[in-house]
Enzyme design. Sequence first.
Site, PDB file in Angstrom:
ATOM      1  N   PRO A   2      14.026  68.336  67.739  1.00  0.00           N
ATOM      2  CA  PRO A   2      13.677  67.729  69.023  1.00  0.00           C
ATOM      3  C   PRO A   2      12.311  67.052  68.985  1.00  0.00           C
ATOM      4  CG  PRO A   2      14.488  69.980  69.311  1.00  0.00           C
ATOM      5  CD  PRO A   2      14.251  69.791  67.846  1.00  0.00           C
ATOM      6  N   GLU A   3      12.273  65.765  69.285  1.00  0.00           N
ATOM      7  CA  GLU A   3      11.016  65.037  69.447  1.00  0.00           C
ATOM      8  C   GLU A   3      11.056  64.382  70.824  1.00  0.00           C
ATOM      9  OE1 GLU A   3       9.190  63.144  66.198  1.00  0.00           O
ATOM     10  OE2 GLU A   3      10.296  64.241  64.671  1.00  0.00           O
ATOM     11  N   LYS A  51       6.898  66.350  74.656  1.00  0.00           N
ATOM     12  CA  LYS A  51       7.957  67.249  74.214  1.00  0.00           C
ATOM     13  C   LYS A  51       8.206  68.372  75.212  1.00  0.00           C
ATOM     14  CE  LYS A  51       6.884  66.584  69.316  1.00  0.00           C
ATOM     15  NZ  LYS A  51       6.603  67.282  68.044  1.00  0.00           N
ATOM     16  N   ASN A 162       7.061  65.303  63.436  1.00  0.00           N
ATOM     17  CA  ASN A 162       6.893  65.090  62.005  1.00  0.00           C
ATOM     18  C   ASN A 162       7.766  63.964  61.456  1.00  0.00           C
ATOM     19  OD1 ASN A 162       5.360  65.985  59.793  1.00  0.00           O
ATOM     20  ND2 ASN A 162       7.115  67.063  58.935  1.00  0.00           N
ATOM     21  N   ARG A 247       2.384  70.791  57.861  1.00  0.00           N
ATOM     22  CA  ARG A 247       3.724  70.232  57.982  1.00  0.00           C
ATOM     23  C   ARG A 247       4.054  69.468  56.710  1.00  0.00           C
ATOM     24  NH1 ARG A 247       5.215  69.842  63.349  1.00  0.00           N
ATOM     25  NH2 ARG A 247       7.309  69.536  62.515  1.00  0.00           N
TER      26      ARG A 247
END
Length: 257
Positions: A2-3, A51, A162, A247
Site C-alpha cells: 500500500p502506497e 498513507k 519504497n 529499506r
Amino acid sequence: MPEGDTVFRTARRLDEALAGHEVTRFDLRVPQAATADLTGAMIHGCTARGKHLLLRIGEHTLHSHLRMDGAWHLYRRGEKWRHPAFKVRAIVGTTDREAVGVDIADIELIPTRDEEQLVGYLGPDPLSGDWDAARAADRLSADTRSIHVALLDQRNVAGFGNEYAAELLFLRGILPTTPAAEVDTTALVELGARTIRANRERTDRTFTGVNLPGRTTWVYGRANRPCRRCGTLIRRGQQGADPTRERVTFWCPNCQR
C-alpha cells in the site's frame, strides 16, 4: 504494497459505500478501543492523507494506516468474508454494507477535532486538493540525507513509499545515494505527482506503462536481472534514516549516476 495511490482508492471506495449512512455495527478489535461503540452515528465520509485513512463518524475519526499488509474490504451485509476472522481489526457496518479492516497494524479512534495531531506533520500530498509542488520540492532540497531516504520521509512529501522512490529515481536517472541537495527536486516532484495521479485510477500500479505481471517496474524487485533499457544487471542495497529503518533499494548502475 500500500502506497499513496492504494490508500486514495481505498478511501474513495469506503466513502462511496458508507458516506451518508448510519452505523449499525461497530467493532474495533484492538485493546485500546475495544469498548468503543459508534452504533447509531452518521458516517460523514472517508478521506486519505498520504498513507493515512480517516473515516469520519459522528464526532469521531477512525484513523488507520495500512503499513505493509493491511487492507479494507467491502462486503454486502451478510456476505461471507474472504479472509479468516482472526485477521480482522475493525468492522464498520450499515444496513447494506460492511467495511472490514484486515491485518491493519495501526488503528485508533480519536475526536475529529484532534486529527491534526496525527497527520498534521505530513508534507504536501500530490493526491490532495491542496497539493503544493513547490513546497514539496523545497522540503526535499533542504533534507541533508540521500534522496532515497528524503523521498520516504512523509514530512517532505506524503504518499510515496519504497516502490515509488526506486522507480522515480530510475526514471530521473538518479542514484539512490545522491544527496537530496544535489537533485533537481522540482523535476522529481513533478514526475512523482504525474505518476501517482495516473496510478490512482489503476487497479494495478505500473511505472513502465505496461500492465502485465512482472513488467510493471523498471528496477523495483528486479535485483540481478537485466535493466529493461540497457541490459546492465540491476543492483540491490539498503538505505535508511538509521539502521533500524533501512529499506531495500534497487538501481541500474549504468542508467542512474
